[in-house]
Design an enzyme around this catalytic site. Structure first.
Site, PDB file in Angstrom:
ATOM      1  N   HIS A 145       0.826  -1.208   0.000  1.00 12.58           N
ATOM      2  CA  HIS A 145       0.000   0.000   0.000  1.00 12.58           C
ATOM      3  C   HIS A 145       0.859   1.255   0.000  1.00 12.58           C
ATOM      4  CE1 HIS A 145      -3.941  -1.951   1.615  1.00 12.58           C
ATOM      5  NE2 HIS A 145      -4.008  -1.722   0.333  1.00 12.58           N
ATOM      6  N   ARG A 173      -9.627  -5.459 -17.666  1.00 13.68           N
ATOM      7  CA  ARG A 173      -9.314  -6.780 -17.121  1.00 13.68           C
ATOM      8  C   ARG A 173     -10.552  -7.352 -16.453  1.00 13.68           C
ATOM      9  NH1 ARG A 173      -4.882  -7.080 -12.513  1.00 13.68           N
ATOM     10  NH2 ARG A 173      -6.630  -6.317 -11.253  1.00 13.68           N
ATOM     11  N   GLU A 194       0.921 -13.573 -16.238  1.00 14.94           N
ATOM     12  CA  GLU A 194       1.320 -13.453 -14.833  1.00 14.94           C
ATOM     13  C   GLU A 194       1.914 -14.751 -14.305  1.00 14.94           C
ATOM     14  OE1 GLU A 194      -2.207 -10.937 -12.899  1.00 14.94           O
ATOM     15  OE2 GLU A 194      -2.878 -12.479 -14.306  1.00 14.94           O
ATOM     16  N   CYS A 250       1.630  -3.965 -17.863  1.00 19.31           N
ATOM     17  CA  CYS A 250       0.739  -3.151 -17.032  1.00 19.31           C
ATOM     18  C   CYS A 250       1.034  -3.314 -15.552  1.00 19.31           C
ATOM     19  CB  CYS A 250      -0.722  -3.466 -17.316  1.00 19.31           C
ATOM     20  SG  CYS A 250      -1.205  -5.158 -16.891  1.00 19.31           S
ATOM     21  N   ASN A 296       3.875  -7.699 -11.470  1.00 23.66           N
ATOM     22  CA  ASN A 296       3.790  -7.923 -10.019  1.00 23.66           C
ATOM     23  C   ASN A 296       3.642  -9.407  -9.712  1.00 23.66           C
ATOM     24  OD1 ASN A 296       3.679  -5.156 -10.139  1.00 23.66           O
ATOM     25  ND2 ASN A 296       1.573  -4.991  -9.439  1.00 23.66           N
ATOM     26  N   ASP A 297       2.623 -10.029 -10.301  1.00 25.59           N
ATOM     27  CA  ASP A 297       2.408 -11.455 -10.054  1.00 25.59           C
ATOM     28  C   ASP A 297       3.437 -12.313 -10.775  1.00 25.59           C
ATOM     29  OD1 ASP A 297       0.355 -11.889  -8.192  1.00 25.59           O
ATOM     30  OD2 ASP A 297      -1.170 -11.310  -9.646  1.00 25.59           O
ATOM     31  N   ARG A 314      -8.942  -2.117 -13.673  1.00 28.73           N
ATOM     32  CA  ARG A 314      -9.234  -3.151 -12.686  1.00 28.73           C
ATOM     33  C   ARG A 314     -10.721  -3.077 -12.336  1.00 28.73           C
ATOM     34  NH1 ARG A 314      -4.724  -0.267 -10.557  1.00 28.73           N
ATOM     35  NH2 ARG A 314      -2.751  -1.423 -10.687  1.00 28.73           N
ATOM     36  N   ARG A 349       4.661 -11.513  -2.835  1.00 28.70           N
ATOM     37  CA  ARG A 349       4.946 -10.118  -3.165  1.00 28.70           C
ATOM     38  C   ARG A 349       4.551  -9.159  -2.048  1.00 28.70           C
ATOM     39  NH1 ARG A 349       0.685  -7.307  -6.294  1.00 28.70           N
ATOM     40  NH2 ARG A 349      -1.183  -8.589  -6.483  1.00 28.70           N
TER      41      ARG A 349
END
Length: 566
Positions: free
Chosen positions: A201, A339, A427, A498, A450-451, A303, A461
């Site tokens: 965050h 997505r 991913e 992305c 990220n994934d 998202r 992560r």
């Protein structure tokens, strides 16, 4: 502000350079501030309440929890974009019946409210930590709520980040969403944390604010409030009491670069005219309208989870269409990539019947939810198609967590039956390895770094201890990106990025050199990414990419790119 204390640890000595994971580029030199801590209160009282006192104590606790949740919701209402979403999620957690019920049970058994709150939160902290994934990330949120409720019970001011009287750098072990979401970037000019990863965050809010950020900084806890530090969000360093003249020169250089970036107005291209679309990531219509104020050429990642989370029933097709249409209308005539639902047992849907899973990150999430809930995906695609017809803007749609060509084929057929352009997220390493076969069925790929980093490196992560492993500069991750981009180039189909890697201007150039055709990042990062691309040639990007592919560590990869691109 927390009082300044003398340095006692050698790790915090003047001139010491502390290394962390860079998250948001930029350089700032300023004094340290630290979050205020809850004053000492009796959390472990062994005296039980008399039977007749317990109902009133339960009411007192519920009033305190309700007051904290109300304040968080009010802050969410006055925030925008990701900050609003984060605060709203924290407010929801503050009213979650599971931990509230556990606290009430303890009070009914005789525990004073403060002791009951501590015990209940400890119970759920242990549970969330064992679950891992996004649930483990909620540990910081829950502890923050605990301290706010305890402060309310004791009539004390809420703990949190002090408002500095001059530009300062916020350093902390970790930061709760309620703290980071309300920061003023004119006063808090940089962030550094001991814990946290590139997708925490803290990192997400720092990107929205556009302030330098470094996480997972070893030795940061030894740097006291009031100490002057230099935060370099490009190199991932925090320098303790650096030479003042050198520090101010570094800041001036960064400000000149930022001023140059502020003048960039698009479209995305290298200095020699090689086009690379620079797009924005959004999660709702408000974020889309905000992104429209930047030079972003479209939306590379919309998202859609907000439509589904925090609701007891599945939204209707019409309700979904209303939300999607707002985003499509905000970028009328521009590319918008939507997505489909990326939820799972770590982001559970109340109406989807998720089983309890020992490892949610490797469980039923993303496209896998459609196996047992086929109507969810059908209704969402119908909502997107309806929004496209209403807005006159034809979006691209992509499925998350695709692992096999067969999954891609099924999704593509369903999307095309509704007149939508299908693509998939890369991913899962298996998808990168089979990108050629997947591209036989879909029209584009979008790499979620990220994934991809999480699954490639077998590292959660959200784990602060493993943040260096989930750094998107990890050579193994870059190799999979290169493999995916080559597969797209071979058949003339676009391959975008992305994930948060696209928000790093230096890495964006490397990705371009690997053959990536579009970069989608937080709106606050769009200008920095576009401006950096405009300063380098395609040949330089390719040279940097080749150099990075020869390295064996994230630090070496970053250094190799800097050597070529500056």
């Amino acid at each position: 502000m927390t009082a300044t204390t003398p340095l006692t640890s050698p790790s915090a000595a003047s001139g010491t350079v502390l290394q962390g994971v860079p998250v948001v580029t930029g350089v700032q030199y300023a004094p340290v501030i630290r979050p205020g801590k809850l004053p000492d209160v009796d959390r472990e009282s062994t005296k039980d309440l008399a039977e007749e006192e317990r109902p009133a104590e339960g009411e007192r606790f519920n009033a305190a929890a309700s007051a904290v949740a109300t304040r968080l919701r009010e802050r969410a209402a006055h925030a925008t974009g990701v900050a609003s979403e984060v605060l709203a999620a924290t407010a929801t957690l503050a009213q979650d019946r599971a931990w509230l019920g556990a606290t009430e049970k303890r009070i009914k058994e005789g525990a004073p409210a403060v002791r009951a709150v501590v015990g209940a939160v400890d119970q759920f902290v242990d549970m969330f930590t064992k679950m891992g994934g996004l649930m483990a990330e909620r540990v910081t949120d829950l502890r923050d709520i605990r301290d706010r409720v305890i402060a309310e019970l004791n009539g004390l001011p809420e703990p949190g980040v002090p408002v500095p009287d001059k530009p300062s750098i916020l350093c902390a072990e970790d930061l709760a969403p309620a703290d980071t979401a309300g920061l003023d970037p004119k006063l808090v000019v940089a962030l550094a944390t001991t814990l946290g990863g590139p997708t925490s965050h803290t990192a997400i809010i720092a990107r929205q604010l556009g302030i330098p950020c470094v996480v997972a900084v070893a030795g940061l806890d030894d740097v006291p409030a009031g100490m002057m530090v230099l935060v370099d969000g490009t190199r991932g360093t925090v320098t303790v009491t650096p030479d003042e003249a050198a520090a101010r020169e570094a800041v001036a250089d960064a400000e000149r670069a930022a001023a140059q970036a502020a003048n960039w107005s698009g479209p995305g291209a290298t200095s020699d005219g090689h086009a690379v679309a620079v797009l924005a990531n959004v999660q709702d219509a408000a974020a889309a309208r905000s992104a429209r104020e930047t030079p972003a050429e479209g939306i590379g990642l919309f998202r859609t989870e907000l439509c589904f989370l925090n609701t007891d029933t599945e939204p209707t097709v019409e309700e979904q269409a209303d939300i999607y249409a707002e985003v499509l209308e905000a970028f009328a005539g521009c590319k918008v990539v939507i997505r489909t639902l990326d939820a799972g047992s770590d982001k559970p849907l109340k109406f989807a019947g998720h089983p309890d899973e020992a490892n949610p990150a490797l469980g039923v999430r993303g496209i896998r939810i459609a196996e047992n809930n086929p109507g969810l995906l059908t209704h969402q695609l119908e909502g997107i198609a309806a929004a496209a017809e209403r807005s006159g803007n034809q979006p691209w749609v992509m499925a998350p967590m695709i692992a096999t060509p067969q999954e891609a084929e099924r999704f593509a057929a369903q999307a095309r039956s509704l007149g939508l352009t299908p693509g998939v997220m890369i991913e899962v390493p298996a998808a990168a390895l089979l990108a050629e076969q997947i591209l036989e069925h879909v029209d584009f790929l979008s790499i979620g770094t990220n994934d991809l980093a999480q699954y490639t490196m077998a590292a959660d992560r959200m784990s602060a201890e493993l943040a260096t492993l989930t750094d998107p500069w990890q050579p193994a991750v870059v190799q999979l990106v290169a493999m995916t981009a080559r597969a797209g180039a071979a058949v003339g189909k676009p391959v975008g990025v992305c994930g948060e890697a696209a928000a790093d201007p230096l890495l964006a150039c490397v990705l371009t050199g690997l053959g990536v055709t579009s970069l989608s990042a937080a709106a606050a990062a769009v200008q920095n990414v576009g401006a950096k691309l405009a300063q380098v040639s395609l040949a330089q990007c390719r040279e940097a990419a080749e150099a990075v592919l020869k390295t064996s560590s994230a630090a070496d990869a970053r250094a190799a790119a800097l050597a070529v691109l500056g």
